[in-house]
Design a protein around this motif. Structure first.
Motif, mmCIF file in Angstrom:
data_model
loop_
_atom_site.group_PDB
_atom_site.id
_atom_site.type_symbol
_atom_site.label_atom_id
_atom_site.label_comp_id
_atom_site.label_asym_id
_atom_site.label_seq_id
_atom_site.Cartn_x
_atom_site.Cartn_y
_atom_site.Cartn_z
ATOM 1 N N TYR A 19 39.044 31.722 51.397
ATOM 2 C CA TYR A 19 38.985 32.947 50.585
ATOM 3 C C TYR A 19 39.254 32.647 49.112
ATOM 4 N N ALA A 20 40.176 31.713 48.837
ATOM 5 C CA ALA A 20 40.451 31.339 47.450
ATOM 6 C C ALA A 20 39.208 30.779 46.773
ATOM 7 N N THR A 69 36.838 33.145 40.717
ATOM 8 C CA THR A 69 36.543 33.770 39.426
ATOM 9 C C THR A 69 36.272 35.256 39.639
ATOM 10 N N PRO A 70 36.412 36.075 38.585
ATOM 11 C CA PRO A 70 36.060 37.498 38.727
ATOM 12 C C PRO A 70 34.627 37.698 39.198
ATOM 13 N N ALA A 71 33.726 36.838 38.735
ATOM 14 C CA ALA A 71 32.330 36.954 39.175
ATOM 15 C C ALA A 71 32.214 36.662 40.667
ATOM 16 N N PHE A 123 38.330 46.611 47.164
ATOM 17 C CA PHE A 123 38.010 45.909 48.399
ATOM 18 C C PHE A 123 38.449 44.443 48.322
ATOM 19 N N ALA A 124 38.051 43.751 47.253
ATOM 20 C CA ALA A 124 38.411 42.341 47.114
ATOM 21 C C ALA A 124 39.926 42.176 47.028
ATOM 22 N N THR A 125 40.605 43.091 46.341
ATOM 23 C CA THR A 125 42.064 43.028 46.226
ATOM 24 C C THR A 125 42.731 43.215 47.578
ATOM 25 N N ALA A 126 42.255 44.205 48.340
ATOM 26 C CA ALA A 126 42.858 44.487 49.649
ATOM 27 C C ALA A 126 42.669 43.317 50.613
#
Length: 386
Positions: A13-14, A19-21, A56-59
């Motif tokens: 996942y890392a 990157t933000p993109a 979504f990405a944060t969760a």
């Protein structure tokens, strides 16, 4: 799940969100796969998906980074599933979402890292996520949302408003939690706001909102909401709380309207007989950003367990809000100057405290770094991912 398997998933996942993109690509891949999995699902979600993709990405990241802590992960996923009921999401949709998530992960993971073993591990993780959320949604007996009426709207700064509502029936939240709200000025656009007062039998609730110049909803919340407006409020979320059984004292750090969930807890504690010591560092760029400092001073003057430390980066208010700078009452802590996290870290490691951080994502990141560098264990620090 074994530690090696957890580490493998976390590394995968890392690499996806390095990157933000990358995080944006991952969220887009997930929703694209989800819409193509079954007809009709797209209609359940709002037209504008920018903020939803970010959340979504944060969760997902929050869950993956805590796979070794099953209890808080299960609690978070259960809350998230109950919150999605307001969109009309049914338990059956979670299996579809799990399949779409695996497709997005496979698509966005660098090929050199993707193996059959990694795919099996991801499938196991996603099965647990899907089953936890589907079960929580299926067994929830609370309403999917609550109606509320605006009874007060006060502009305390040009870009900040305090909004008071009365709900049609009390919302079963606890001090420190947040909720999603939908306002008539921006239909189908939900935003998360933290309750600034503890729950009460009358169903009264208060939100503190700062306008974000690039935001869709916050300008309407600050500048367009009027008394009498009808809101829809989603189920309570979040886990910020004081563990009274631990015997540990508390460190709280808040900037701007991030004060709200900590304020609600402090107000609730003021109604108790015995409390741990609480140090609250309340920060902003200018003195006027500490918009609720006088309320905190009033609580501190009658509750010796509470210490309030104002922290600002500039000593004078800006030209666009040239109000006098207030001095603390005699006996209370004077204002300190600098970045919030660095100022708090000057006092030591705080390793013996329960720590809560509330503010913008960038404030949380920098404060986490400053406290960790000073020796505060990450396991002692709590913050809400959304």
């Amino acid at each position: 799940m074994e530690a090696f398997a957890i580490a493998r998933v976390q590394l995968s996942y890392a690499s996806i969100i390095a990157t933000p993109a990358g995080a944006e690509r991952f969220a887009t891949a997930f929703y694209t796969a989800l819409w193509s999995e079954a007809t009709g699902i797209r209609d359940l979600f709002p037209a504008g998906m920018v903020s939803m993709r970010q959340r979504f990405a944060t969760a997902i990241g929050w869950v993956i980074n805590r796979l070794h802590e099953p209890a808080p992960v299960e609690r978070f996923l259960g809350q998230l599933a109950r919150d999605h009921r307001k969109y009309g999401v049914e338990p059956v949709h979670y299996r579809i979402a799990g399949n779409a998530l695996l497709v997005a992960i496979r698509e966005c993971t660098p090929p050199i890292l993707w193996t059959a073993a990694l795919e099996r591990t991801w499938a196991e993780v996603l099965d647990r996520v899907v089953e936890t959320m589907a079960s929580a949604a299926a067994t929830d007996d609370l309403p999917a949302s609550w109606g509320a009426t605006v009874v007060g709207h006060e502009r305390v700064l040009p870009d900040l408003a305090i909004i008071r509502l009365e709900t049609d029936s009390p919302i079963p939240y606890h001090a420190g939690q947040y909720m999603s709200v939908q306002i008539p000025q921006r239909p189908h656009m939900w935003r998360y706001l933290s309750a600034a007062i503890p729950p009460n039998p009358q169903g009264q609730i208060e939100f503190h909102v700062r306008r974000v110049s690039t935001g869709w909803v916050s300008p309407a919340l600050v500048g367009e909401v009027a008394v009498g407006d009808r809101w829809t409020i989603g189920p309570p979320l979040g886990g910020l709380h004081v563990d009274f059984d631990s015997g540990e004292d508390v460190l709280m750090l808040a900037s701007g309207t991030g004060l709200a969930p900590l304020r609600a807890q402090i107000m609730e504690m003021a109604m108790r007989g015995n409390n741990p010591r609480v140090h609250l560092f309340y920060g902003g760029k200018y003195p006027c950003d500490l918009y609720d400092l006088e309320t905190l001073w009033q609580i501190a003057m009658t509750n010796p367990w509470l210490t309030v430390v104002p922290v600002v980066e500039e000593k004078e208010n800006p030209y666009w809000n040239p109000v006098p700078v207030k001095e603390p009452p005699p006996g209370l802590h004077r204002t300190m100057y600098g970045k919030l996290g660095k100022v708090a870290a000057q006092f030591g490691s705080w390793a013996d405290r329960q720590v809560q951080i509330s503010g913008s994502p960038s404030m949380i990141r920098t404060t986490l770094y400053a406290l960790s560098a000073a020796g505060t264990p990450r396991g002692n620090i709590s913050f809400d991912p959304l």
